[in-house]
Design an enzyme around this catalytic site. Structure first.
Site, PDB file in Angstrom:
ATOM      1  N   SER A 100      29.742  60.018   8.400  1.00 26.29           N
ATOM      2  CA  SER A 100      31.111  59.579   8.154  1.00 26.29           C
ATOM      3  C   SER A 100      32.048  60.731   7.789  1.00 26.29           C
ATOM      4  CB  SER A 100      31.103  58.493   7.071  1.00 26.29           C
ATOM      5  OG  SER A 100      32.335  57.845   6.976  1.00 26.29           O
ATOM      6  N   ASP A 240      38.427  59.343  10.159  1.00 28.75           N
ATOM      7  CA  ASP A 240      37.360  60.191   9.623  1.00 28.75           C
ATOM      8  C   ASP A 240      36.351  60.493  10.730  1.00 28.75           C
ATOM      9  OD1 ASP A 240      36.271  57.649   9.780  1.00 28.75           O
ATOM     10  OD2 ASP A 240      35.085  57.845   7.959  1.00 28.75           O
ATOM     11  N   ASP A 242      33.464  59.459  11.744  1.00 30.08           N
ATOM     12  CA  ASP A 242      32.841  58.443  12.593  1.00 30.08           C
ATOM     13  C   ASP A 242      33.792  57.318  12.965  1.00 30.08           C
ATOM     14  OD1 ASP A 242      32.918  57.223  10.063  1.00 30.08           O
ATOM     15  OD2 ASP A 242      31.066  56.115  10.420  1.00 30.08           O
ATOM     16  N   ASP A 244      35.507  55.033  11.203  1.00 29.80           N
ATOM     17  CA  ASP A 244      35.570  53.717  10.561  1.00 29.80           C
ATOM     18  C   ASP A 244      36.626  53.651   9.459  1.00 29.80           C
ATOM     19  OD1 ASP A 244      34.297  55.134   8.540  1.00 29.80           O
ATOM     20  OD2 ASP A 244      32.616  53.732   8.323  1.00 29.80           O
TER      21      ASP A 244
END
Length: 448
Positions: A100, A240, A242, A244
């Site tokens: 992340s 960010d 990833d 999400d």
């Protein structure tokens, strides 16, 4: 949280804590737990742009194939993209390799079930029990019963076409600045917003395996704010690593956080009859101004512990369709089963178009209370929460606030820290409250 699984899958420094050997076992045992009732199960795998992604993907794939699973590699894609495609492609499980918003040396592995939701505590416990067994007793298929691997790099486009249809009209006439954190959205977000006919300016779209989240993305929105002002953009959207999370920037360069985005979405959804049970689910870290703005607009709120998985659990339990965190995880459960930065961005821009209001005006309807968070290193988190002098100072401060502010004292989930947070009408008052509590915590249980 278990020995291996934290609040968001298995995390660690790649090749040190999260080794290929562990990734192989996670693939083998995780794949077995999620697919044991299916003959020739299908598992999809996505990853972000970290240099360690290929190494961990190879090990995971090997583990999955050893159970007889058919593996489909998606390549670089966002976490919500994997969640959506797991269900859309009728896979028995989905796996995302990402840490992340964490720095490049970290990586992680998280699973999604066939319904596109993250795993339950029970499923994670079952995988952990297998990981801790001294002997691997799972079946070992041979010959034609082994799994095979294939690639489906078009999956990202399938996901984009799905989320694109959630908006009511195109974005022509708007200038949108994007910061993709050199991560999973680097090739997806620019395509998406250009396809919707917006003028775009971009940064953080040149991943090289080493630069993910490095001074860019949703944890560094001040960089995007400069680009917004330089280009005269109508809005800035920061994702960010990833994809999400979303943090936005208004046309004046002011940062718009997850609380403000949730409020804007909640108000619009209520006005258009879309907000289920007239309720938003947030965490205890949401700003007091968020709750006051909801209350002023006749919207109720439900609070959970910190972590998007707890927000999701409460949303499923109560039948709610909007929730999220101040950090930018926004969950729109009518459309997708996890936090989704690009989907949230689409909804935010759509609200600007439909209301014909600039982001500064939409966000300005919520007044954030000044906030201060101080971390105190302690000898024992449990003792700190049970300490009578600490409980007494918290009670005294709360009485003084008289409802015009709030105090939150909680342990860190991963470190020997007590987090002391306060919100008050002015920064001066806020700081004073926090420091009074911090001094007592340090005196009673502070670590040297």
């Amino acid at each position: 949280m278990g020995k291996y699984f934290g609040t968001d899958g298995v995390r660690g420094v790649a090749n040190k804590e999260l080794t290929p050997e562990l990734a192989f076992k996670i693939g083998r045992f995780g794949g077995y737990v999620l697919t044991k009732d299916t003959d020739r199960p299908k598992v999809i795998i996505g990853r972000d742009t970290r240099i360690s992604g290929h190494m961990l993907e190879g090990a995971l794939v090997a583990g999955l194939l050893s159970t007889g699973a058919e593996v489909m590699r998606l390549g670089v894609i966002s976490t919500p993209g994997v969640a959506y495609l797991t269900k859309a492609l009728d896979a028995q499980a989905g796996v995302m390799i990402s840490a992340s918003h964490n720095p490049v040396q970290d990586n992680g592995i998280k699973f999604f079930g066939s319904d596109g939701f993250k795993l339950t505590d029970e499923q994670e416990a079952e995988i952990e029990a297998l990981l801790d067994k001294e002997v691997d007793e799972l079946p070992r298929p041979t010959g034609t019963n082994l799994g095979q691997v294939s690639d489906y790099f078009e999956g990202g486009q399938k996901y984009l076409q799905y989320i694109k249809q959630t908006v009511e009209e195109d974005f022509s006439g708007l200038h949108i600045a994007l910061d993709c954190a050199h991560g999973a959205t680097s090739s997806l977000a620019p395509y998406l917003f250009a396809d919707l006919e917006a003028d775009i300016s971009t940064m953080g779209t040149s991943p090289n395996g080493m630069n993910i989240n490095d001074g860019v993305g949703s944890t560094h929105p001040e960089v995007l704010a400069e680009l917004v002002k330089e280009k005269g953009a109508d809005i800035g959207l920061a994702f960010d690593g990833d994809g999400d999370r979303l943090i936005a920037v208004d046309e004046k360069g002011n940062i718009v956080d997850g609380d403000q985005i949730m409020f804007i979405c909640a108000k619009y959804m209520k006005e258009t009859g879309q907000l289920k049970h007239n309720t938003v689910v947030s965490t205890v870290m949401s700003n007091l101004g968020f709750y006051k703005a909801l209350e002023a607009n006749g919207i109720t709120s439900d609070k959970t512990a910190v972590g998007d998985r707890y927000v999701m659990e409460e949303m499923k339990r109560g039948g709610y369709n909007l929730g999220g965190e101040q950090s930018g995880h926004i969950i729109l459960l009518d459309y997708i089963t996890t936090g989704d930065g690009m989907l949230s961005a689409l909804q935010l821009v759509n609200i600007m178009k439909m209301t014909k209001k600039p982001l500064s005006e939409l966000a300005g309807e919520m007044t954030k209370f000044p906030q201060l968070l101080v971390n105190v290193r302690v000898t024992d988190k449990k003792l700190a929460l049970e300490n009578e002098k600490i409980k007494e100072i918290i009670r005294v401060v709360e009485e003084e606030m008289n409802g015009d502010g709030r105090i939150l004292v909680r342990p860190s989930g991963t470190e020997p820290l007590i987090r002391v947070m306060a919100e008050a009408p002015t920064q001066e008052v806020c700081d004073a409250y926090v420091h009074r509590i911090v001094e007592v915590v340090k005196a009673e249980v502070g670590a040297e």
